[in-house]
Design an enzyme around this catalytic site. Structure first.
Site, PDB file in Angstrom:
ATOM      1  N   SER A  82       0.828  -1.211   0.000  1.00 17.74           N
ATOM      2  CA  SER A  82       0.000   0.000   0.000  1.00 17.74           C
ATOM      3  C   SER A  82       0.863   1.262   0.000  1.00 17.74           C
ATOM      4  O   SER A  82       2.003   1.260   0.464  1.00 17.74           O
ATOM      5  CB  SER A  82      -0.921   0.022   1.216  1.00 17.74           C
ATOM      6  OG  SER A  82      -1.729  -1.115   1.240  1.00 17.74           O
TER       7      SER A  82
HETATM    8  N1  SAH Z   1      -1.400  -4.616   3.955  1.00 16.46           N
HETATM    9  C1  SAH Z   1      -0.613  -4.866   2.774  1.00 16.46           C
HETATM   10  C2  SAH Z   1      -1.418  -4.528   1.519  1.00 16.46           C
HETATM   11  C3  SAH Z   1      -1.382  -5.653   0.564  1.00 16.46           C
HETATM   12  S1  SAH Z   1      -2.556  -5.621  -0.750  1.00 16.46           S
HETATM   13  C4  SAH Z   1       0.697  -4.135   2.821  1.00 16.46           C
HETATM   14  O1  SAH Z   1       0.913  -3.317   3.738  1.00 16.46           O
HETATM   15  O2  SAH Z   1       1.543  -4.384   1.978  1.00 16.46           O
HETATM   16  C5  SAH Z   1      -3.880  -6.583  -0.062  1.00 16.46           C
HETATM   17  C6  SAH Z   1      -3.590  -8.013   0.276  1.00 16.46           C
HETATM   18  O3  SAH Z   1      -4.843  -8.608   0.664  1.00 16.46           O
HETATM   19  C7  SAH Z   1      -3.063  -8.880  -0.868  1.00 16.46           C
HETATM   20  O4  SAH Z   1      -1.843  -9.451  -0.501  1.00 16.46           O
HETATM   21  C8  SAH Z   1      -4.162  -9.944  -1.072  1.00 16.46           C
HETATM   22  O5  SAH Z   1      -3.631 -11.205  -1.421  1.00 16.46           O
HETATM   23  C9  SAH Z   1      -4.819  -9.969   0.303  1.00 16.46           C
HETATM   24  N2  SAH Z   1      -6.194 -10.492   0.340  1.00 16.46           N
HETATM   25  C10 SAH Z   1      -7.189 -10.344  -0.590  1.00 16.46           C
HETATM   26  N3  SAH Z   1      -8.308 -10.965  -0.181  1.00 16.46           N
HETATM   27  C11 SAH Z   1      -8.037 -11.512   1.041  1.00 16.46           C
HETATM   28  C12 SAH Z   1      -8.801 -12.297   1.962  1.00 16.46           C
HETATM   29  N4  SAH Z   1     -10.052 -12.665   1.721  1.00 16.46           N
HETATM   30  N5  SAH Z   1      -8.196 -12.692   3.108  1.00 16.46           N
HETATM   31  C13 SAH Z   1      -6.916 -12.360   3.378  1.00 16.46           C
HETATM   32  N6  SAH Z   1      -6.136 -11.631   2.535  1.00 16.46           N
HETATM   33  C14 SAH Z   1      -6.687 -11.205   1.385  1.00 16.46           C
END
Ligand code: SAH
Length: 232
Positions: A82
């Protein structure tokens, strides 16, 4: 001759490593000063966490030089780390305090989890893509975080064994708020979550009030990766 060469290489290596460390520290400070504070991040603990967390250790080597630009970056498996402003904004929105227990859905690179772990007592984080979750666990453990707990699975179900949580941060966008996440929020707790289809998402602040009422407030338009579902 050999011994003196060894000595000078050691000195050079020392200066090289300390200056590259400083370069990143200065870049983090610039990010805080030029992007976060002007855009309304005021919470001292959040700003301090943004100054300390080494985002460059959570991105692939080829994009490391962009680690302190205020934008998302690719982290593999089609996912992104993010944008720093959004991480700071979401962290500030839950009003984090020492002593709190926070659930994060979407571990991804582990950046948001690290920022939270700098402030609160315990961070529980769930990732659905196994390769990402395992990698983030390895990175964050290597960075010395001992108050982050990891799970591979569908965050739709929350993490019942450790509920209720003082706050929940969701970093992937579902079309509707998963009801179990609201159930697993403490009375008085706050959740920030992006909701809606990719072209029309809004970050929402959900609060479970003392009188049992659930309130919802739209904070800003955002663009997150979709919240995916598993069958388990
Ligand atoms: N918090 C992260 C943002 C990553 S993007 C950071 O700081 O880098 C969002 C993430 O959510 C992705 O890695 C994706 O695989 C995950 N994601 C999507 N749907 C999800 C679900 N149902 N349960 C858990 N993770 C999920």
């Amino acid at each position: 001759m050999k011994a003196s060469m060894f000595f000078w290489s050691f000195i050079l290596l020392f200066f090289w490593s300390s200056s590259s460390q400083d370069r990143f520290q200065q870049q983090r400070e610039n990010l805080v000063k030029n992007q976060l504070i002007p855009r309304g991040i005021k919470n001292k603990a959040v700003l301090e966490a943004m100054r300390s967390v080494e985002r460059h250790l959570m991105v692939p080597k080829d994009v490391q030089k962009h680690a302190y630009e205020d934008r998302p970056l690719p982290i593999g498996s089609g996912q992104t780390i993010s944008q720093p402003f959004i991480v700071a904004f979401m962290t500030q929105a839950i009003q984090p305090e020492p002593g709190m227990k926070v659930l994060e859905i979407g571990t991804g690179s582990g950046y948001q989890a690290a920022v939270l772990a700098e402030i609160v007592d315990e961070v529980y984080t769930i990732e659905t893509v196994e390769a990402l979750g395992k990698k983030a666990e390895k990175t964050l453990t290597g960075m010395g975080y001992k108050n982050i707990f990891y799970k591979i699975g569908d965050g739709y179900h929350g993490w019942e064994e450790h509920a209720p949580f003082d706050a929940i941060i969701v970093t992937a966008a579902p079309e509707e708020i998963p009801p179990r996440l609201i159930e697993q929020l403490k009375t008085g707790g706050k959740m920030v979550i992006p909701v809606g289809p990719s072209a029309n998402q809004h970050l929402k602040l959900i609060e479970k009030k003392k009188n049992g009422k659930i309130t919802s407030k739209e904070l800003l338009p955002v663009r997150f990766v979709p919240f995916t579902r598993r069958d388990n």
